[in-house]
Design a protein around this motif. Structure first.
Motif, short mmCIF file in Angstrom:
data_model
loop_
_atom_site.label_atom_id
_atom_site.label_comp_id
_atom_site.label_asym_id
_atom_site.label_seq_id
_atom_site.Cartn_x
_atom_site.Cartn_y
_atom_site.Cartn_z
N ALA A 217 0.86 -1.19 0.00
CA ALA A 217 0.00 0.00 0.00
C ALA A 217 0.88 1.23 0.00
O ALA A 217 1.90 1.27 0.72
CB ALA A 217 -0.92 0.02 1.22
N ASN A 218 0.52 2.21 -0.80
CA ASN A 218 1.24 3.47 -0.86
C ASN A 218 2.74 3.29 -1.08
O ASN A 218 3.57 3.96 -0.48
CB ASN A 218 1.00 4.28 0.42
N LYS B 146 -6.50 -0.69 3.57
CA LYS B 146 -7.84 -0.26 3.23
C LYS B 146 -7.87 0.29 1.79
O LYS B 146 -6.82 0.65 1.23
CB LYS B 146 -8.31 0.82 4.21
N PRO B 147 -9.05 0.39 1.19
CA PRO B 147 -9.13 0.93 -0.18
C PRO B 147 -8.56 2.33 -0.32
O PRO B 147 -8.07 2.69 -1.40
CB PRO B 147 -10.64 0.91 -0.47
N ASP B 148 -8.59 3.14 0.75
CA ASP B 148 -8.04 4.49 0.68
C ASP B 148 -6.53 4.52 0.90
O ASP B 148 -5.92 5.60 0.93
CB ASP B 148 -8.73 5.41 1.69
N GLY B 149 -5.90 3.35 1.03
CA GLY B 149 -4.46 3.28 1.19
C GLY B 149 -3.98 3.24 2.62
O GLY B 149 -2.80 2.94 2.87
N LYS B 150 -4.85 3.55 3.57
CA LYS B 150 -4.44 3.50 4.97
C LYS B 150 -4.24 2.05 5.41
O LYS B 150 -4.93 1.15 4.95
CB LYS B 150 -5.48 4.18 5.85
N LYS C 28 -15.69 -5.58 -2.56
CA LYS C 28 -15.37 -4.49 -1.65
C LYS C 28 -15.59 -4.91 -0.19
O LYS C 28 -16.05 -4.13 0.64
CB LYS C 28 -16.16 -3.23 -1.99
N ASP D 201 -16.26 -3.16 6.70
CA ASP D 201 -15.54 -2.07 7.35
C ASP D 201 -14.57 -2.51 8.45
O ASP D 201 -14.05 -1.67 9.19
CB ASP D 201 -16.54 -1.08 7.94
#
Length: 394
Positions: free
Chosen positions: A168-169, A231-235, A290, A322
């Motif tokens: 991630a990231n 997570k999908p947002d990269g966190k 998802k 979630d």
């Protein structure tokens, strides 16, 4: 779990409650009645109970050419507790053959990065973080000798398992725990995805999070075997197994900063209900649904014991949108005897419409079977076909 408490000086009173817990709501999925008493799956490895060498921490990777690679370590009175055995399957898990052994590698995860196969864990029981690379599908490996060749720390005692490695990231992330006099402290390790992963200087270790026995109204017994979850947002968060001998079982979510240096935990909001959260689990995110998915040892209505950490006779497929609200999707494996049968420490990968998994298994064998649900005598491969489908419609 009591053996872990003794080895790592964790307070035994907080690890387990000896009292029988009454009036608790158990998971009673309707699929349970249809689950087989037998243990299906393809045998990867076997060690009879009489050997006093038990099979643990299975890990699974899929190479770019489609070959499956599996690894496991051993534990028990006659185990050296510092080695990994390696196997391959060239026919999608139908058959397996052993391809080698590694000494000085333990509690390890297999993963693929830039076409190369890696294994990362500890150098032995409570050893230091150690990583190796193979360029030929696991037949030969680099040898960790120093901080330039795969030894990632110069001291201390560490704890781990075959936990997920995620990207991630622009960084590779994996959890690890530090063994301290007060118990097991949570940590995250990470490195730039394009860096030389054998060099210790490229790895960042977060701060260590101490366990607090006052959490969960004094019923918190410790945490370990965390999952790096992107997570999908990269966190990225560390989702940890929690010792809590009550229902519903708990997991703990600890966020990590983008640079990998800072791990935090809020005890007021960081604990979540999770079926099987008291045993080792692997969580992975599926972009198609998802959803986050896991295979866990959920406690079902058939369990009649009082130690939920040893309720390992049911393997459930669970999901969450979630990481906070989890539901049981289906029962994958089940046996009515919870004393000597267990389907545990599952590592797995998505494989098209299926999940492919390696399972540390305590089950019957010609030598009299396993002598406990914990002291496993098999490593088996299992495939969950069309895992996204609702089993009620099949």
């Amino acid at each position: 779990m009591t053996s872990i408490a003794r080895r790592f000086a964790m307070p035994s009173t907080s690890l387990l409650s000896a009292a029988c817990l009454l009036g608790l709501v158990l998971i009673r999925p309707p699929q349970l009645a249809a689950a087989s008493e037998a243990s299906p799956g393809v045998v990867i490895a076997h060690s009879p109970a009489v050997s006093q060498i038990f099979l643990g921490s299975p890990s699974l990777a899929i190479l770019p050419n489609g070959v499956y690679i599996a690894a496991h370590d051993t534990f028990g009175p006659r185990s050296t507790q510092n080695g990994e055995a390696l196997y391959e399957s060239r026919n999608a898990g139908k058959t397996w053959r052993k391809i080698g052994e590694l000494r000085g590698q333990y509690w390890s995860s297999l993963f693929v990065n830039k076409g190369a196969l890696y294994i990362v864990g500890t150098s032995g029981f409570s050893g230091v973080p150690t990583i190796r690379r193979s360029l030929n599908g696991g037949r030969t490996w680099t040898i960790p000798r120093d901080s330039d060749t795969g030894v990632l720390a110069d001291g201390g005692k560490y704890f781990s398992a075959a936990v997920p490695v995620v990207v991630a990231n622009g960084r590779i992330w994996r959890t690890i725990e530090r063994v301290e006099s007060t118990g097991i402290w949570a940590m995250m390790m990470s490195a730039p995805v394009d860096s030389d992963l054998l060099k210790a200087e490229n790895w960042t270790f977060s701060n260590r999070l101490a366990p607090d026995p006052s959490w969960l109204k004094g019923k918190f017994g410790g945490w370990l075997e965390g999952n790096a979850v992107a997570k999908p947002d990269g966190k990225v968060v560390d989702v940890l197994r929690v010792y809590y001998n009550a229902l519903p079982e708990k997991a703990a979510i600890a966020p990590v900063s983008a640079d990998g240096t800072t791990l935090t935990f809020d005890p007021q909001h960081g604990f979540v209900d999770m079926p099987g959260g008291g045993k080792k689990f692997t969580i992975r995110f599926d972009p198609q649904t998802k959803l986050y998915w896991s295979l866990t040892n959920a406690v079902t209505g058939s369990y009649g014991g009082h130690n939920y950490e040893r309720a390992r006779n049911t393997l459930a497929l669970v999901s969450s949108s979630d990481l906070h609200d989890w539901s049981v999707r289906r029962i994958v494996l089940h046996h009515s005897d919870w004393n000597t049968h267990g389907f545990q420490y599952v590592d797995w990968q998505f494989n098209g419409d299926d999940i492919v998994a390696v399972v540390r298994t305590s089950d019957d064998d010609p030598e009299g079977g396993a002598h406990s649900q914990h002291d496993s005598n098999w490593i088996k491969f299992n495939r969950i076909s069309h895992f996204r489908d609702n089993p009620a419609s099949q």
